[in-house]
Design a protein around this motif. Sequence first.
Motif, PDB file in Angstrom:
ATOM      1  N   LEU A  95       0.840  -1.209   0.000  1.00 10.63           N
ATOM      2  CA  LEU A  95       0.000   0.000   0.000  1.00 10.63           C
ATOM      3  C   LEU A  95       0.868   1.249   0.000  1.00 10.63           C
ATOM      4  O   LEU A  95       0.604   2.203  -0.727  1.00 10.63           O
ATOM      5  N   GLU A  96       1.907   1.233   0.828  1.00 13.47           N
ATOM      6  CA  GLU A  96       2.841   2.373   0.847  1.00 13.47           C
ATOM      7  C   GLU A  96       3.464   2.552  -0.541  1.00 13.47           C
ATOM      8  O   GLU A  96       3.530   3.660  -1.059  1.00 13.47           O
ATOM      9  N   ASP A  97       3.883   1.434  -1.150  1.00  9.72           N
ATOM     10  CA  ASP A  97       4.532   1.505  -2.471  1.00  9.72           C
ATOM     11  C   ASP A  97       3.594   2.056  -3.544  1.00  9.72           C
ATOM     12  O   ASP A  97       4.040   2.633  -4.533  1.00  9.72           O
ATOM     13  N   SER A  98       2.285   1.836  -3.362  1.00 11.30           N
ATOM     14  CA  SER A  98       1.318   2.251  -4.397  1.00 11.30           C
ATOM     15  C   SER A  98       1.095   3.756  -4.420  1.00 11.30           C
ATOM     16  O   SER A  98       0.409   4.260  -5.305  1.00 11.30           O
ATOM     17  N   CYS A  99       1.624   4.449  -3.422  1.00 12.81           N
ATOM     18  CA  CYS A  99       1.257   5.858  -3.266  1.00 12.81           C
ATOM     19  C   CYS A  99       2.496   6.761  -3.148  1.00 12.81           C
ATOM     20  O   CYS A  99       2.819   7.252  -2.052  1.00 12.81           O
ATOM     21  N   PRO A 100       3.170   7.029  -4.279  1.00 15.75           N
ATOM     22  CA  PRO A 100       4.345   7.907  -4.230  1.00 15.75           C
ATOM     23  C   PRO A 100       3.920   9.333  -3.833  1.00 15.75           C
ATOM     24  O   PRO A 100       2.923   9.841  -4.350  1.00 15.75           O
ATOM     25  N   LYS A 103       2.951  11.965  -6.542  1.00 18.31           N
ATOM     26  CA  LYS A 103       1.676  11.708  -7.233  1.00 18.31           C
ATOM     27  C   LYS A 103       0.503  12.034  -6.303  1.00 18.31           C
ATOM     28  O   LYS A 103      -0.522  12.554  -6.720  1.00 18.31           O
ATOM     29  N   PHE A 104       0.674  11.702  -5.011  1.00 19.14           N
ATOM     30  CA  PHE A 104      -0.387  11.991  -4.045  1.00 19.14           C
ATOM     31  C   PHE A 104      -0.561  13.512  -3.912  1.00 19.14           C
ATOM     32  O   PHE A 104      -1.681  14.019  -3.835  1.00 19.14           O
ATOM     33  N   LYS A 105       0.546  14.234  -3.916  1.00 24.08           N
ATOM     34  CA  LYS A 105       0.508  15.699  -3.811  1.00 24.08           C
ATOM     35  C   LYS A 105      -0.264  16.286  -5.008  1.00 24.08           C
ATOM     36  O   LYS A 105      -1.142  17.134  -4.841  1.00 24.08           O
ATOM     37  N   ALA A 106       0.039  15.774  -6.200  1.00 24.92           N
ATOM     38  CA  ALA A 106      -0.639  16.269  -7.401  1.00 24.92           C
ATOM     39  C   ALA A 106      -2.137  15.957  -7.340  1.00 24.92           C
ATOM     40  O   ALA A 106      -2.977  16.776  -7.729  1.00 24.92           O
ATOM     41  N   PHE A 107      -2.466  14.776  -6.826  1.00 26.57           N
ATOM     42  CA  PHE A 107      -3.874  14.368  -6.697  1.00 26.57           C
ATOM     43  C   PHE A 107      -4.602  15.320  -5.743  1.00 26.57           C
ATOM     44  O   PHE A 107      -5.710  15.774  -6.014  1.00 26.57           O
ATOM     45  N   ARG A 108      -3.955  15.623  -4.628  1.00 23.24           N
ATOM     46  CA  ARG A 108      -4.547  16.570  -3.660  1.00 23.24           C
ATOM     47  C   ARG A 108      -4.743  17.935  -4.302  1.00 23.24           C
ATOM     48  O   ARG A 108      -5.776  18.582  -4.136  1.00 23.24           O
ATOM     49  N   GLU A 109      -3.730  18.384  -5.026  1.00 27.93           N
ATOM     50  CA  GLU A 109      -3.810  19.726  -5.628  1.00 27.93           C
ATOM     51  C   GLU A 109      -4.906  19.803  -6.691  1.00 27.93           C
ATOM     52  O   GLU A 109      -5.492  20.852  -6.909  1.00 27.93           O
ATOM     53  N   TYR A 119      -5.059   6.185   5.157  1.00 26.01           N
ATOM     54  CA  TYR A 119      -4.754   4.962   5.913  1.00 26.01           C
ATOM     55  C   TYR A 119      -3.307   5.027   6.383  1.00 26.01           C
ATOM     56  O   TYR A 119      -2.414   5.473   5.639  1.00 26.01           O
ATOM     57  N   ILE A 120      -3.060   4.557   7.593  1.00 27.23           N
ATOM     58  CA  ILE A 120      -1.725   4.641   8.199  1.00 27.23           C
ATOM     59  C   ILE A 120      -0.665   3.889   7.378  1.00 27.23           C
ATOM     60  O   ILE A 120       0.523   4.161   7.502  1.00 27.23           O
ATOM     61  N   ASN A 121      -1.109   2.962   6.506  1.00 29.97           N
ATOM     62  CA  ASN A 121      -0.188   2.187   5.656  1.00 29.97           C
ATOM     63  C   ASN A 121       0.301   3.056   4.499  1.00 29.97           C
ATOM     64  O   ASN A 121      -0.063   2.852   3.339  1.00 29.97           O
ATOM     65  N   CYS A 122       1.098   4.068   4.825  1.00 34.72           N
ATOM     66  CA  CYS A 122       1.634   4.975   3.808  1.00 34.72           C
ATOM     67  C   CYS A 122       2.948   5.552   4.334  1.00 34.72           C
ATOM     68  O   CYS A 122       3.270   5.396   5.521  1.00 34.72           O
ATOM     69  N   SER A 123       3.671   6.237   3.471  1.00 30.48           N
ATOM     70  CA  SER A 123       4.974   6.796   3.878  1.00 30.48           C
ATOM     71  C   SER A 123       4.791   8.009   4.799  1.00 30.48           C
ATOM     72  O   SER A 123       3.702   8.599   4.869  1.00 30.48           O
ATOM     73  N   THR A 124       5.881   8.395   5.442  1.00 32.95           N
ATOM     74  CA  THR A 124       5.870   9.611   6.285  1.00 32.95           C
ATOM     75  C   THR A 124       5.551  10.829   5.417  1.00 32.95           C
ATOM     76  O   THR A 124       4.826  11.735   5.840  1.00 32.95           O
ATOM     77  N   GLU A 125       6.061  10.847   4.181  1.00 30.80           N
ATOM     78  CA  GLU A 125       5.807  11.981   3.281  1.00 30.80           C
ATOM     79  C   GLU A 125       4.313  12.100   2.977  1.00 30.80           C
ATOM     80  O   GLU A 125       3.757  13.197   2.951  1.00 30.80           O
ATOM     81  N   VAL A 126       3.650  10.951   2.754  1.00 29.48           N
ATOM     82  CA  VAL A 126       2.208  10.987   2.462  1.00 29.48           C
ATOM     83  C   VAL A 126       1.431  11.386   3.723  1.00 29.48           C
ATOM     84  O   VAL A 126       0.443  12.121   3.648  1.00 29.48           O
ATOM     85  N   LYS A 127       1.894  10.956   4.887  1.00 29.80           N
ATOM     86  CA  LYS A 127       1.233  11.404   6.140  1.00 29.80           C
ATOM     87  C   LYS A 127       1.326  12.925   6.246  1.00 29.80           C
ATOM     88  O   LYS A 127       0.380  13.594   6.658  1.00 29.80           O
ATOM     89  N   ALA A 128       2.495  13.470   5.858  1.00 27.63           N
ATOM     90  CA  ALA A 128       2.686  14.919   5.941  1.00 27.63           C
ATOM     91  C   ALA A 128       1.763  15.668   4.974  1.00 27.63           C
ATOM     92  O   ALA A 128       1.461  16.836   5.190  1.00 27.63           O
TER      93      ALA A 128
END
Length: 326
Positions: A95-100, A103-109, A119-128
């Motif tokens: 799950l962490e690997d699926s969400c660079p 890409k997540f930042k661009a999706f949010r923007e 979901y907690i199953n993500c990188s520290t960068e995605v949590k941020a």
Amino acid sequence: MTAQTTVPTGNDLLAEINRLRTERNAIILAHYYQTPDIQDIADFVGDSLQLSQMAAETDADVIAFCGVKFMADTAKILSPDKTVILPDMDAGCSLEDSCPPEKFKAFREAHPDHIALTYINCSTEVKALSDVIVTSSSAETILQKIPRDQKIIFGPDRHLGGYLSRKFDREMLLWPGVCIVHEAFSETELLKLKEKHPDAPIAAHPECPPTIVDHADYVGSTSGILKFAGEFEGDTLIVATEPHIIHQMEKALPNKNFIGAPGADGNCSCNICPYMALNTMEKLYTALRDLEPQIMIEEELRLAAKKSLDAMLEMASDTVGKGDLA
Ligand code: 13P
Ligand code: SF4
């Protein structure tokens, strides 16, 4: 081979881990998906939320985290002054690997009017980059505290997100990640097993696809499934999550029968988490001995990620039962 690189075996290995645990003032935390030997030597076995809470509250100097990297990262984010070690730094998560993060930042923007419930199953960068973190055992409580007119991005697990969306009739934009372990259960094989055990209820983790969850009598986190195992009527339970959790069930409930749900080949070996399996007793020993591999997180990133984790701990504080059957 020098004395420093020699790893003891058998009872000596257990004794050395115990000696180092005391010497280092270390706490050993383990997830329910770890092998029985690791679960049995841990000070605390729990689900993702319970382990986060333990990591935030412990007064140990060292946290030896027997789980996967995002869990150890979470411990470091919440307890920056402690030394956090992970027996194998390659213990990742699909799950962490699926969400660079980029890409997540661009999706949010692209969706500025949405909040990110992640979901907690993500990188520290995605949590941020997220507003509120959830685990399987806190997601329902937290979602219900978010106003219905608030638009939500849910990532990275599309099955957990889809399950929540259906259960609470809330549209959410879902990130397309999956857990390779829960994705591997076979509906056909599950129905064959159910035919053999028609009275056995099915307990499933919400990381499973709808083809599995739709047949379940109970859907919940690992600690929720353990609770259900202690409460269901009957003597046999079919368990659709990583099979190492059955160790806790067999210890607490020796008179009941627990059967792991099958994968496509009819046995459940493909449902063992390959990342969790990288941690071993030998690697736990060397990690305690060398204080390596150690989790390091740059302070600005840590503080940014802590906000969304704190939001979870605050919003889930009234719902949490610690320890369950562990
Ligand atoms: P929980 O223990 O929070 O249910 O999470 C399951 C899981 O897949 C952890 O990676
Ligand atoms: Fe990730 Fe799935 Fe393994 Fe949990 S079981 S760590 S979600 S790959």
